[in-house]
Scaffold this motif. Structure first.
Motif, PDB file in Angstrom:
ATOM      1  N   GLU A  74      18.702  31.680  49.021  1.00 48.23           N
ATOM      2  CA  GLU A  74      17.555  30.794  49.240  1.00 48.23           C
ATOM      3  C   GLU A  74      16.730  31.248  50.436  1.00 48.23           C
ATOM      4  OE1 GLU A  74      18.569  26.690  49.346  1.00 48.23           O
ATOM      5  OE2 GLU A  74      18.698  26.601  47.151  1.00 48.23           O
ATOM      6  N   GLY A  78      12.999  32.268  50.361  1.00 47.20           N
ATOM      7  CA  GLY A  78      12.119  31.485  51.226  1.00 47.20           C
ATOM      8  C   GLY A  78      11.182  32.336  52.052  1.00 47.20           C
ATOM      9  N   PHE A  81       7.585  33.015  50.612  1.00 49.31           N
ATOM     10  CA  PHE A  81       6.659  31.905  50.394  1.00 49.31           C
ATOM     11  C   PHE A  81       5.861  31.600  51.660  1.00 49.31           C
ATOM     12  CE2 PHE A  81       9.039  30.888  46.557  1.00 49.31           C
ATOM     13  CZ  PHE A  81       8.047  30.388  45.726  1.00 49.31           C
ATOM     14  N   TRP A  97      12.009  22.781  54.430  1.00 46.66           N
ATOM     15  CA  TRP A  97      11.879  24.153  53.931  1.00 46.66           C
ATOM     16  C   TRP A  97      12.223  25.162  55.023  1.00 46.66           C
ATOM     17  CZ3 TRP A  97      11.015  26.600  49.371  1.00 46.66           C
ATOM     18  CH2 TRP A  97      10.661  25.805  48.267  1.00 46.66           C
ATOM     19  N   ARG A 101      15.630  26.801  53.990  1.00 49.72           N
ATOM     20  CA  ARG A 101      15.233  27.952  53.170  1.00 49.72           C
ATOM     21  C   ARG A 101      14.476  29.022  53.950  1.00 49.72           C
ATOM     22  NH1 ARG A 101      13.557  24.417  47.775  1.00 49.72           N
ATOM     23  NH2 ARG A 101      15.707  23.994  47.127  1.00 49.72           N
ATOM     24  N   CYS A 346       4.223  32.602  39.490  1.00 52.23           N
ATOM     25  CA  CYS A 346       4.996  33.081  40.645  1.00 52.23           C
ATOM     26  C   CYS A 346       5.835  34.306  40.282  1.00 52.23           C
ATOM     27  CB  CYS A 346       5.892  31.969  41.167  1.00 52.23           C
ATOM     28  SG  CYS A 346       5.012  30.604  41.956  1.00 52.23           S
ATOM     29  N   GLU A 367      11.109  21.838  43.007  1.00 55.89           N
ATOM     30  CA  GLU A 367       9.990  22.337  42.198  1.00 55.89           C
ATOM     31  C   GLU A 367      10.500  23.267  41.095  1.00 55.89           C
ATOM     32  OE1 GLU A 367       5.731  22.662  41.651  1.00 55.89           O
ATOM     33  OE2 GLU A 367       6.648  21.687  43.377  1.00 55.89           O
ATOM     34  N   TRP A 370      10.428  26.948  42.010  1.00 55.56           N
ATOM     35  CA  TRP A 370      11.514  27.398  42.883  1.00 55.56           C
ATOM     36  C   TRP A 370      12.802  27.620  42.084  1.00 55.56           C
ATOM     37  CZ3 TRP A 370      12.552  29.385  47.486  1.00 55.56           C
ATOM     38  CH2 TRP A 370      13.881  29.374  47.919  1.00 55.56           C
TER      39      TRP A 370
END
Length: 582
Positions: A74, A78, A81, A97, A101, A346, A367, A370
């Protein structure tokens, strides 16, 4: 320096893509949420007790790779993003977040940044939250602070003439110092990445999305000025990101609301739109933003360049040799839409070769996109390799631009008030506005103050303030900036009445409506003088006039420069950065 000398300097400098010696001469110098396991998702492994710390590890590639190896799935995901938050205060979801992440970046939009002190507090809280995580990896804080028209961080930051004004002065030092002052202000607020310069060419100068954001319609001029801008931003300690690859200049459409389709072949694109990128890459450009633009004559379909392996991997990475960061434009823009929805967008953005997925909101913790990306990462070796390649690039960029600052250096400076709109910056930007003012028509210049009524017609208060200062007692007529057809007809009729008997009418032209008012005043038999703001394309379409001056931003300083030239107090030395219509 005279016009011919400046033009020669640009052409000579652009003739050699490796302009290192030329450019070198320009340098002067807590909140966190608790994570619940998502449906179909394993709980990530916790960082080891002796987790590597971004700040205490070395600055070399081996240290970055070792740090990457310690991140959970993760946390690796992460890093790629970059998200934005609503309002002025980051909500708990954003901190979650960061905490769970290792969110790689935060994008500051205009809605976050009306008050620079509130923004500075938010950035400090964000970096403090990151410093409490296991690996203490700071997120990039990014914004769009191009200068001129695009200034997402407002508040106490400088108002500047902008890129097209730099193109009009045709001085690389203006590009360098503009970026240096803008970058210093961003760095003082804790912003470490700037989505600038815009290197799109002014091929469609009436565009309402690019317009005066372009330096010039000429690729060589744009390349030299962009290279100087990049150097200034880097000298301020901020990572510059050129945009919108491979070129947004040959369309008047806005990719925020539609996918622009540009009918150009690859050979033309290479020699024209891609020339600035080729020069910047040769000079070590660290970042590029990919645009949501379709080139069907090149790809054979309407795939956005931002989602195209041909553009991002084959052209940018392999043919052009770029190994810096590639950041997508906002993936929630209509131009990025694709079958399969946002999760598919994505995945395609990653596989095309982008490193950072930028979105204009905070994704929900569960989400669909994700979950889809995490599933791909854990089940698809090619996707996992692609993500890890990007995450390593991001860590290497953070080593280069953040590590040298130290943990305190990525937070807003305590003395930031002394940096924002410093006297040196104010003086420079005012001089630049005057230096770039461009005469469009000289026949009736100067328009001197004196007997007889002068009518000032325009939509902006600063236009009237500066016009009234140069022409005391002038009459005024305010028209709408963007009137609908019915209002336009009524206001044109009103102008026809007000302009009668005037010695001259000075009309502000910022768009096609302004040009219509100029033509109406001319039809009334009154000598018309133009003050063009933003793109001069509209003023060039305003018909025969007695005199005209172009400036490239709607700031008070720009209007002061225009009226100084119009009245004869200053010689307009700017060079028109777009061609006149044949």
């Amino acid at each position: 320096m005279r016009r011919a000398e400046r033009t020669f300097l640009l052409v000579a400098s652009a003739a050699v893509l490796g302009a290192a010696a030329f450019l070198s001469s320009l340098s002067a110098q807590s909140m966190s949420g608790h994570r619940s396991t998502l449906p179909g998702e394993e709980r990530p492994q916790e960082p080891a007790k002796t987790a590597r710390d971004f700040w205490s590890t070395g600055p070399d590639a081996e240290s970055a790779a070792a740090l990457l190896d310690e991140l959970s799935d993760e946390e690796v995901l992460g890093q790629i993003f970059m998200m934005a938050y609503p309002g002025t205060e980051p909500p708990p979801l954003l901190y979650r977040w960061i905490d769970r992440r290792a969110l790689g970046g935060i994008k500051v939009f205009g809605w976050n940044a009306e008050d620079t002190e509130v923004l500075a507090r938010a950035i400090r809280n964000i970096q403090e939250a990151a410093s409490r995580t296991g690996h203490r990896i700071p997120p990039f804080i990014a914004t769009d602070q191009e200068g001129g028209w695009i200034r997402h961080v407002k508040g106490a930051t400088s108002v500047t003439p902008g890129n097209m004004a730099i193109g009009a002065s045709a001085l690389p030092r203006d590009a360098y110092r503009s970026a240096l002052f803008i970058g210093r202000e961003l760095a003082a607020l804790g912003i470490t990445m700037n989505f600038a310069p815009t290197v799109d060419l002014a091929l469609k100068p009436r565009s309402t999305i690019i317009g005066p954001r372009a330096f010039s319609s000429d690729p060589s001029s744009a390349a030299v000025l962009a290279a100087a801008y990049v150097r200034g931003m880097e000298d301020a300690g901020v990572l510059p990101t050129a945009k919108h690859f491979p070129g947004h200049g040959d369309t008047e459409l806005d990719s925020h609301g539609i996918l622009p389709v540009i009918q150009v072949d690859e050979g033309t694109l290479w020699e024209r739109d891609l020339l600035p990128y080729r020069m910047l890459i040769a000079e070590g450009l660290p970042g590029i933003m990919s645009g949501h633009l379709a080139f069907p004559r090149i790809t054979g379909d309407r795939t956005p360049a931002s989602l195209s392996p041909h553009f991002i991997t084959e052209i940018l990475r392999e043919r052009m040799g770029f190994d810096g960061l590639v950041v997508t434009d906002d993936l929630f823009m209509t131009g990025a839409a694709a079958p399969g929805g946002f999760p598919e967008v994505c995945v395609r953005a990653v596989m095309a070769g982008n490193d950072i997925l930028m979105v204009s909101k905070i994704l929900e913790f569960s989400e669909d996109a994700w979950i889809r990306l995490l599933r791909e990462y854990r089940s698809n070796p090619a996707f996992k390799a692609r993500v890890r390649q990007s995450a390593l690039r991001i860590l290497r960029a953070k080593q280069a631009y953040l590590k040298q600052k130290g943990p305190a250096g990525v937070e807003p400076r305590p003395d930031r008030a002394s940096v924002l709109q410093s006297p040196e910056a104010r003086s420079f930007f005012q001089d630049q506005a005057y230096r770039s003012a461009t005469v469009l028509e000289h026949t009736g210049l100067p328009l001197t103050p004196g007997p007889g009524r002068i009518l000032l017609a325009g939509p902006f208060s600063d236009f009237f303030a500066e016009g009234g200062a140069r022409y005391p007692g002038a009459d005024t007529f305010r028209f709408s900036h963007q009137p609908d057809p019915e209002v336009l007809a009524l206001e044109l009729q009103a102008l026809r009445i007000r302009v009668r008997g005037a010695r001259a009418a000075v009309v502000c032209v910022a768009n096609s409506a302004g040009a219509a008012f100029a033509r109406e005043a001319s039809r009334a038999g009154v000598p018309v003088y133009l003050v063009s703001v933003l793109s001069p394309a509209f003023a060039l379409d305003a018909g025969p006039v007695a005199g005209g001056v172009a400036v490239y931003n709607g700031s008070r300083e720009s209007y002061a420069a225009a009226f100084a030239v119009l009245s004869g107090a200053l010689e307009g030395r700017g060079i028109l950065p777009i061609p006149r219509a044949p």
